[in-house]
Design a protein around this motif. Structure first.
Motif, PDB file in Angstrom:
ATOM      1  N   MET A   1      36.151  35.725  57.768  1.00 38.92           N
ATOM      2  CA  MET A   1      35.633  35.600  56.485  1.00 38.92           C
ATOM      3  C   MET A   1      35.210  34.198  55.759  1.00 38.92           C
ATOM      4  N   ALA A   2      33.784  34.215  55.445  1.00 40.50           N
ATOM      5  CA  ALA A   2      33.336  32.882  54.737  1.00 40.50           C
ATOM      6  C   ALA A   2      34.448  32.441  53.793  1.00 40.50           C
ATOM      7  N   SER A   3      34.559  30.941  53.528  1.00 41.00           N
ATOM      8  CA  SER A   3      35.422  30.505  52.616  1.00 41.00           C
ATOM      9  C   SER A   3      34.673  30.209  51.351  1.00 41.00           C
ATOM     10  N   GLN A   4      33.962  28.923  51.427  1.00 35.99           N
ATOM     11  CA  GLN A   4      33.372  28.672  49.983  1.00 35.99           C
ATOM     12  C   GLN A   4      32.045  29.165  49.587  1.00 35.99           C
ATOM     13  N   SER A   5      31.061  29.495  50.676  1.00 33.80           N
ATOM     14  CA  SER A   5      30.023  30.107  50.511  1.00 33.80           C
ATOM     15  C   SER A   5      29.846  31.216  49.870  1.00 33.80           C
ATOM     16  N   GLY A   6      30.686  32.111  50.303  1.00 36.87           N
ATOM     17  CA  GLY A   6      30.559  33.631  49.948  1.00 36.87           C
ATOM     18  C   GLY A   6      30.011  34.565  50.609  1.00 36.87           C
ATOM     19  N   ILE A   7      30.321  35.872  50.351  1.00 31.25           N
ATOM     20  CA  ILE A   7      29.643  36.867  51.073  1.00 31.25           C
ATOM     21  C   ILE A   7      28.938  37.807  50.161  1.00 31.25           C
ATOM     22  N   PRO A   8      27.517  38.056  50.151  1.00 32.54           N
ATOM     23  CA  PRO A   8      26.910  38.934  49.349  1.00 32.54           C
ATOM     24  C   PRO A   8      27.492  40.270  49.181  1.00 32.54           C
ATOM     25  N   VAL A   9      27.657  40.927  48.336  1.00 34.42           N
ATOM     26  CA  VAL A   9      28.259  42.300  48.115  1.00 34.42           C
ATOM     27  C   VAL A   9      27.660  43.029  46.927  1.00 34.42           C
ATOM     28  N   LYS A  10      27.493  44.478  46.877  1.00 34.03           N
ATOM     29  CA  LYS A  10      27.226  45.264  45.960  1.00 34.03           C
ATOM     30  C   LYS A  10      28.473  45.745  45.359  1.00 34.03           C
ATOM     31  N   VAL A  11      28.286  45.602  43.946  1.00 29.94           N
ATOM     32  CA  VAL A  11      29.678  45.847  43.161  1.00 29.94           C
ATOM     33  C   VAL A  11      29.239  47.118  42.044  1.00 29.94           C
ATOM     34  N   HIS A  12      30.049  48.104  42.175  1.00 31.45           N
ATOM     35  CA  HIS A  12      30.088  49.309  41.342  1.00 31.45           C
ATOM     36  C   HIS A  12      31.134  49.267  40.340  1.00 31.45           C
ATOM     37  N   GLU A  24      35.104  55.949  25.491  1.00 33.30           N
ATOM     38  CA  GLU A  24      34.197  55.218  25.673  1.00 33.30           C
ATOM     39  C   GLU A  24      33.957  55.029  27.403  1.00 33.30           C
ATOM     40  N   LYS A  25      32.880  55.236  27.999  1.00 34.63           N
ATOM     41  CA  LYS A  25      32.716  54.978  29.481  1.00 34.63           C
ATOM     42  C   LYS A  25      31.505  54.030  29.759  1.00 34.63           C
ATOM     43  N   HIS A  26      31.607  53.088  30.723  1.00 37.78           N
ATOM     44  CA  HIS A  26      30.495  52.456  31.108  1.00 37.78           C
ATOM     45  C   HIS A  26      30.577  52.246  32.766  1.00 37.78           C
ATOM     46  N   VAL A  27      29.318  52.136  33.419  1.00 36.98           N
ATOM     47  CA  VAL A  27      28.979  51.982  34.611  1.00 36.98           C
ATOM     48  C   VAL A  27      28.314  50.726  34.820  1.00 36.98           C
ATOM     49  N   PHE A  28      28.436  50.034  35.751  1.00 36.75           N
ATOM     50  CA  PHE A  28      27.865  48.923  36.272  1.00 36.75           C
ATOM     51  C   PHE A  28      27.674  48.860  37.591  1.00 36.75           C
ATOM     52  N   ASP A  29      26.125  48.349  37.960  1.00 38.45           N
ATOM     53  CA  ASP A  29      25.972  48.243  39.441  1.00 38.45           C
ATOM     54  C   ASP A  29      25.211  46.979  39.483  1.00 38.45           C
ATOM     55  N   VAL A 135      45.310  47.590  21.077  1.00 35.52           N
ATOM     56  CA  VAL A 135      43.835  47.659  21.068  1.00 35.52           C
ATOM     57  C   VAL A 135      43.264  49.083  21.800  1.00 35.52           C
ATOM     58  N   GLY A 136      43.904  49.444  22.989  1.00 32.48           N
ATOM     59  CA  GLY A 136      43.439  50.660  23.439  1.00 32.48           C
ATOM     60  C   GLY A 136      44.193  50.706  24.807  1.00 32.48           C
ATOM     61  N   ASP A 137      43.836  52.070  25.705  1.00 31.04           N
ATOM     62  CA  ASP A 137      44.247  52.306  26.894  1.00 31.04           C
ATOM     63  C   ASP A 137      42.875  52.144  27.680  1.00 31.04           C
ATOM     64  N   TYR A 138      42.970  51.369  28.796  1.00 30.25           N
ATOM     65  CA  TYR A 138      41.774  50.968  29.640  1.00 30.25           C
ATOM     66  C   TYR A 138      42.030  51.632  30.975  1.00 30.25           C
ATOM     67  N   LYS A 139      40.818  51.840  31.841  1.00 27.81           N
ATOM     68  CA  LYS A 139      41.006  52.137  33.006  1.00 27.81           C
ATOM     69  C   LYS A 139      39.748  51.561  33.556  1.00 27.81           C
ATOM     70  N   LEU A 140      39.857  50.959  34.914  1.00 28.18           N
ATOM     71  CA  LEU A 140      38.658  50.436  35.574  1.00 28.18           C
ATOM     72  C   LEU A 140      38.805  50.664  36.979  1.00 28.18           C
ATOM     73  N   ARG A 141      37.800  50.967  37.586  1.00 30.48           N
ATOM     74  CA  ARG A 141      37.692  51.133  39.076  1.00 30.48           C
ATOM     75  C   ARG A 141      36.343  50.300  39.393  1.00 30.48           C
ATOM     76  N   LEU A 142      36.635  49.473  40.389  1.00 33.78           N
ATOM     77  CA  LEU A 142      35.708  48.741  40.997  1.00 33.78           C
ATOM     78  C   LEU A 142      35.553  48.940  42.462  1.00 33.78           C
ATOM     79  N   ILE A 143      34.361  49.083  42.946  1.00 33.35           N
ATOM     80  CA  ILE A 143      34.193  49.136  44.574  1.00 33.35           C
ATOM     81  C   ILE A 143      33.311  48.135  44.873  1.00 33.35           C
ATOM     82  N   PHE A 144      33.535  47.403  45.925  1.00 32.38           N
ATOM     83  CA  PHE A 144      32.583  46.494  46.384  1.00 32.38           C
ATOM     84  C   PHE A 144      32.439  46.615  48.035  1.00 32.38           C
ATOM     85  N   THR A 145      31.029  46.370  48.334  1.00 32.04           N
ATOM     86  CA  THR A 145      30.650  46.428  49.796  1.00 32.04           C
ATOM     87  C   THR A 145      29.765  45.590  50.214  1.00 32.04           C
ATOM     88  N   ALA A 146      29.771  45.002  51.473  1.00 30.99           N
ATOM     89  CA  ALA A 146      28.880  44.086  51.935  1.00 30.99           C
ATOM     90  C   ALA A 146      27.658  44.673  52.502  1.00 30.99           C
TER      91      ALA A 146
END
Length: 146
Positions: A1-12, A24-29, A135-146
């Motif tokens: 895996m690349a170190s400093q330069s980074g690998i592009p991914v899609k984030v959901h 309250e629900k939010h979705v980000f891509d 403040v509240g109860d939070y749930k997050l789910r993050l998926i990333f793919t190259a």
């Protein structure tokens, strides 16, 4: 895996916030990058809401702790949260009005990363308190793919 330069991914990212009986629900891509530095993996991206973009960074440490940072030190606000299963972890919420203590209580934590092909999932359920006020109860789910 690349170190400093980074690998592009899609984030959901899906978030769910329960505050004062309201849900309250939010979705980000978004497009992001994964960078390996030492034993930690960093996922970073810009989260867009309307015209505003917020820098977001997840750090997955070798010991299982996850750090979420929203904003940068140059921004008016920066929130850094730490998550470790079953633990209360403190931090500081930096605002233009001053710093406030923050406490996260992690009730569920799951992180999985595959190297070939690069992908991963982070699920966190937590309670958030700012200035010793729930403040509240939070749930997050993050998926990333190259």
């Amino acid at each position: 895996m690349a170190s400093q330069s980074g690998i592009p991914v899609k984030v959901h990212l899906e978030t769910q916030i329960q505050q004062d009986g309201q849900l309250e629900k939010h979705v980000f891509d978004e497009d992001g990058q994964v960078v390996k530095m030492g034993e930690s993996l960093y996922l970073r991206y810009l989260e867009h809401v309307g015209e505003q973009a917020t820098a977001v960074r997840f750090k997955l440490a070798a010991d299982g702790q996850i750090q979420l940072t929203r904003g940068t030190e140059e921004d008016e606000t920066q929130l850094r949260l730490y998550f470790k299963q079953g633990e209360d972890l403190g931090s500081i919420y930096q605002t233009k009005y001053g710093n406030m203590p923050v406490l996260t209580t992690t009730t569920h934590l799951l992180s999985m990363v595959k190297e070939q092909p690069l992908s991963g999932e982070i699920t966190v359920h937590y309670q958030l308190a700012i200035n010793n006020q729930a403040v509240g109860d939070y749930k997050l789910r993050l998926i990333f793919t190259a």
